[in-house]
Design an enzyme around this catalytic site. Sequence first.
Site, PDB file in Angstrom:
ATOM      1  N   LYS A 200      16.808   4.266 -45.223  1.00  0.00           N
ATOM      2  CA  LYS A 200      16.351   5.554 -44.690  1.00  0.00           C
ATOM      3  C   LYS A 200      17.492   6.347 -44.069  1.00  0.00           C
ATOM      4  O   LYS A 200      17.296   7.238 -43.243  1.00  0.00           O
ATOM      5  CB  LYS A 200      15.249   5.328 -43.656  1.00  0.00           C
ATOM      6  CG  LYS A 200      14.025   4.691 -44.296  1.00  0.00           C
ATOM      7  CD  LYS A 200      12.798   4.778 -43.425  1.00  0.00           C
ATOM      8  CE  LYS A 200      11.612   4.151 -44.149  1.00  0.00           C
ATOM      9  NZ  LYS A 200      10.374   4.246 -43.377  1.00  0.00           N
ATOM     10  N   ASN A 201      18.704   6.038 -44.506  1.00  0.00           N
ATOM     11  CA  ASN A 201      19.893   6.696 -43.975  1.00  0.00           C
ATOM     12  C   ASN A 201      20.289   7.860 -44.880  1.00  0.00           C
ATOM     13  O   ASN A 201      20.529   7.681 -46.071  1.00  0.00           O
ATOM     14  CB  ASN A 201      21.000   5.627 -43.901  1.00  0.00           C
ATOM     15  CG  ASN A 201      22.358   6.191 -43.588  1.00  0.00           C
ATOM     16  OD1 ASN A 201      22.833   7.111 -44.239  1.00  0.00           O
ATOM     17  ND2 ASN A 201      22.999   5.624 -42.595  1.00  0.00           N
TER      18      ASN A 201
END
Lengths: 332, 313
Positions: A114-115
């Site tokens: 989720k970066n």
Amino acid sequence: MGSSSGEEGEEEWVPPSRRPELADVAPLPQADGPCPVVSIAYRGDFHEVMDYFRALYAAGERSPRALRLTADAIHLNPGNYTVWHFRRVVLEALDADLLLEMHFVDQIAESNPKNYQVWHHKRWLAEKIGPDAANSEHDFTRKILAMDAKNYHAWSHRQWVLQALGGWESELQYCNQLLEEDVFNNSAWNQRYLVVTRSPILGGLAAMRDSEVDYTVEAIMVNPQNESPWRYLRGLYKDDNNLLVADNRISDACLKVLNKDWTCVFALSFLLDLLRMGLQPSDELKGTIEAMENSDPETGHADIAVAVCSILQKCDPLRINYWSWYQTTLSS
Amino acid sequence: MSALGERCHLYLCCFLNRSKLSIRDNLYKFMLLMKDKSGAFRMHDGGEIDVRACYTAISVASLVNILDDELAKGVGNYIASCQTYEGGIAGEPSAEAHGGYTFCGLAAMVLLNEVEKLDLPSLIGWVAFRQGVECGFQGRTNKLVDGCYSFWQGAAIALAQKLMAGSDEQSKQSQPSKLSSVDDSCGTSSSGLASEKSSIVDYAKIGFDFMKQSNQIGPLFHNIALQQYILLCAQVPEGGLRDKPGKNRDHYHSCYCLSGLSVSQYSAMTGSVSCPLPQHMLGPYSNLLEQIHPLYNVVLEKYEEAYEFFSSE
């Protein structure tokens, strides 16, 4: 942790200050100013890596050792976009192997799915590699989505790869598969919409609409409480209300659902939209609405749309404010 | 002592004003560099382009009074292209409708005075359905509720409340009302007549005037239910707020749950009502938070100070 290919070997990590290749580098401390406030208590290894990073960054170095150091910095904080940017600059200057680099970033991505920075780096790389990257990128997003079928970044990346590099051939089938696994997966419905409207192999929305309506209505019948197909159905007729109103399958579907469950909010809501767009209710439909109203002591409404709206205020109390407002927008 | 205080104040103002000029100048130049040919903005040099970046750039530019036609050019069209078939707004064109991006998109459009490019009824319809049985908001269709969406979705609705005409307007259909601080007759907003030196639109004033108008309509979500979720589910007994029970507290959720709570408390103020009434609030009146400006998520009082500061030359 030190090489660009991202080998996480059993080798012990050597701090930069003890690496021969960095012996001539004077670490550059963070410029916090004379009276720092809210100082972060950086861990020793983090502090050191960043001091060396800053030195190479400030010097404008474009070397293999600079590349290696960015890997350390990235492992310590994959959210540092300045480091990623510098890494890209170095990669370009060194004309580095982009496939190896993709392997490196994929490892970071798997543990940080989720970066934002990681996915942006992948996109940058994939664009440089070109259409040859399509298959491996689709394999990768498929892998991530197998762990989290709604990962927003993965879906965005997948969509970008399709539109920039191709690979549409099996995408509709992929949507089918995901929806078989979880028909409530709204991301899969959204992807379906992309494929149906934008795939260069399928002929566009007009060509696909008919079969898609059948597919969607079937999904609705199996799970009338699933919001996704209702919205998708509406989407199939976006910008063409007349066609929507004219498609009997739609009003029939609403009626069928309401006959089984007259409190189904999605069916009532869809019906309301149809009426507002000019649907002429059949006698059967009018009868069904009247029956719903009769189970409620309040007097009936002459306008059927208003009637449906007041039914919704009862059946969907969470949205009572919304339905009350909606009612005021109905032309009398 | 007071004379010394006054002189310090004067020196401080001069210093700030001088720095203000160079800070704003540099910020403007930076933002222009972050502008992509599509009209959208990047998050940073060589960074990703999305609706979030557009909002970040536009809202800061507006707040600091450097927003002009050059920065605004094309953003509206990009954001409009991110509204999906569901009605909400996605991070990028074709992606899934998402609460965070919906707020960012709508707020940016308001600040650009280009809301008419969105299908507002469709957007509102989507957001209204994001309130779940748990009473909080979900970020996307068929996903779980999360306290932070109390702001993203709640504020989106709060913005819409100021934009939608009430039932006593001339038009029977609800049309978004264009904000009055713009000279409409030229309409240069995004057709990009870049040769115009000065903006006809006073962009910064849009944010200021926005709060001068009262809500045209009441809340479109269940404001008490939302407050129930925030106070009863999102609070951590030791202090701080969270996504949902079972998750840990963090500053992000503390911020957005509180902002959402404030939005909810002030959402039912319509017409000439000047402060929330007890029936609009869950719990004792002492639960009332400061009002925030829903376009910037800044305490309204502080925003007004900032507006004064940045609009004085």
